[in-house]
Design an enzyme around this catalytic site. Structure first.
Site, short mmCIF file in Angstrom:
data_model
loop_
_atom_site.label_atom_id
_atom_site.label_comp_id
_atom_site.label_asym_id
_atom_site.label_seq_id
_atom_site.Cartn_x
_atom_site.Cartn_y
_atom_site.Cartn_z
N ASP A 1 -4.04 -11.98 4.16
CA ASP A 1 -5.52 -12.20 4.99
C ASP A 1 -7.05 -12.40 4.11
O ASP A 1 -8.03 -12.24 4.62
CB ASP A 1 -5.80 -10.63 5.34
CG ASP A 1 -4.82 -9.64 3.82
OD1 ASP A 1 -4.35 -10.37 2.99
OD2 ASP A 1 -4.96 -8.67 3.85
N HIS B 1 0.77 -0.86 -0.33
CA HIS B 1 -0.09 0.05 -0.03
C HIS B 1 1.24 1.44 0.24
O HIS B 1 0.15 2.68 0.25
CB HIS B 1 -1.10 0.26 1.68
CG HIS B 1 -1.95 -1.05 1.34
ND1 HIS B 1 -2.75 -1.90 0.61
CD2 HIS B 1 -1.77 -1.98 1.49
CE1 HIS B 1 -3.58 -2.24 0.59
NE2 HIS B 1 -3.41 -3.18 2.09
N ASP C 1 -2.87 -10.91 -1.68
CA ASP C 1 -3.23 -10.62 -0.80
C ASP C 1 -4.31 -9.78 -0.74
O ASP C 1 -5.11 -9.70 -1.98
CB ASP C 1 -2.78 -8.81 -0.28
CG ASP C 1 -2.41 -8.54 1.16
OD1 ASP C 1 -1.65 -8.13 2.13
OD2 ASP C 1 -3.72 -7.30 1.07
ZN LIG Z 1 -4.32 -6.91 2.70
#
Ligand SMILES: [Zn+2]
Length: 314
Positions: free
Chosen positions: A251, A127, A164
């Site tokens: 996740d 990110h 992810d």
């Molecule tokens: Zn993540």
């Protein structure tokens, strides 16, 4: 047993986040503890942490941003840029070590000391943007590594597969105008960080070298495997990457508290097997997986172990 390299160092646990924050040092402890119990553990090639030359970080991040990260984090701020990116005074140096460890892993794989590598580092990276930190990330470990293998080893085509559960906005934005680095992401959508619709395909000469596969909440193993088989693998085969990076977040696991995607641990083993087939054909077997998210300790450790099991048994 295929030579597989493993990067972990206790320094990565010195990045402390606020109480109750899901991205916590215990994540790495859980992974390392489970790996130590595996029969293959002593055979893993160990890769060391390192403080990298800042010039490599500057291939992805502004020098001003790097200086600001050092100043604000070491100055004692409790978060950096965004409220969710919780930091302590050690976090800047630990983030440098995360990048440097990944670059050491690149050297290890490019020099043929191992075929496959897993980097158990934090803070995560996907990110992190050129000029700001977000989503628990400070420096974009995978994006910097991708540029590094191009710069140092003359690699022409790099693929980054981001499984992810969140879209890797920072990585996409680093390369969306560049046809030499193909970024592919499967992620829950709509969801944090808001980017990653299937209409985002890159631009200029990079058009067609960004692939977003938004997944509906409630998607599970079947939908994900199908997305791999129908889109990721054919695109990789056409692109013929010379190395594959995995933005390896866990996740999307069914037990993860941050997502509404329902993957089992074994699915990460299957993803890895599919990518190994591609890497064998085009990339001289080179795959480097770098940890991103994954917040249920048991699911995280178990899933990482499945990836490394796929690596070593090759
Ligand atoms: Zn993540």
């Amino acid at each position: 047993m295929a030579k597989t390299a493993y990067l972990f160092d206790p320094v990565y646990m010195e990045h402390r986040t606020e109480w109750g924050h899901p991205e916590r040092p215990e994540r790495l402890a859980a992974i390392d503890e489970l790996l130590r119990k595996q029969p293959y553990f002593t055979e893993l090639v160990r890769v060391e942490k390192m403080i990298p030359d800042i010039k490599y970080i500057e291939m992805i991040h502004d020098p001003d941003y790097i200086a600001r990260a050092k100043r604000e984090i070491e100055g004692g701020d409790s978060y950096f840029d965004s409220m969710d990116t919780s930091v302590c005074a050690r976090s800047y140096e630990v983030a440098l070590y995360a990048v440097g460890g990944c670059l050491n892993m690149c050297d290890c794989i490019m020099k043929g000391r191992a075929r496959y590598g897993f980097c158990a580092v934090r803070p995560p990276g996907h990110h992190a943007e050129r000029n700001y930190a977000a989503g628990f990330c400070i420096f974009n470990n995978v994006a910097i590594s991708a540029r590094y293998v191009q710069e140092k080893y003359g690699i022409e085509r790099v693929a980054i597969v981001d499984w992810d559960v969140h879209h890797g906005n920072g990585t996409q934005h680093s390369f969306e105008g560049d046809e030499s680095i193909y970024y592919m992401s499967l992620h829950q959508y709509p969801y944090y960080p808001g980017t990653g619709s299937d209409s985002e395909k890159g631009f200029g000469s990079g058009k067609g070298y960004t692939l977003n596969l938004p997944m509906r909440m409630g998607s599970g193993d079947e939908e994900y495997i199908q997305a791999f088989e129908d889109f990721i693998i054919p695109e990789l085969e056409q692109f013929e990457p010379q190395i594959i990076f995995i933005s390896a977040g866990f996740d999307a696991h069914a037990n993860d508290p941050l997502s509404a995607i329902d993957l089992g641990s074994d699915t990460f083993y299957k993803f890895t097997k599919l990518l190994q087939d591609v890497a064998r054909s085009y990339a001289d077997n080179r795959i480097i997986a770098v940890l991103e998210g994954g917040y249920d300790l048991e699911a995280l450790a178990d899933s990482v172990e499945r990836v490394i099991q796929a690596f070593v048994e090759e």
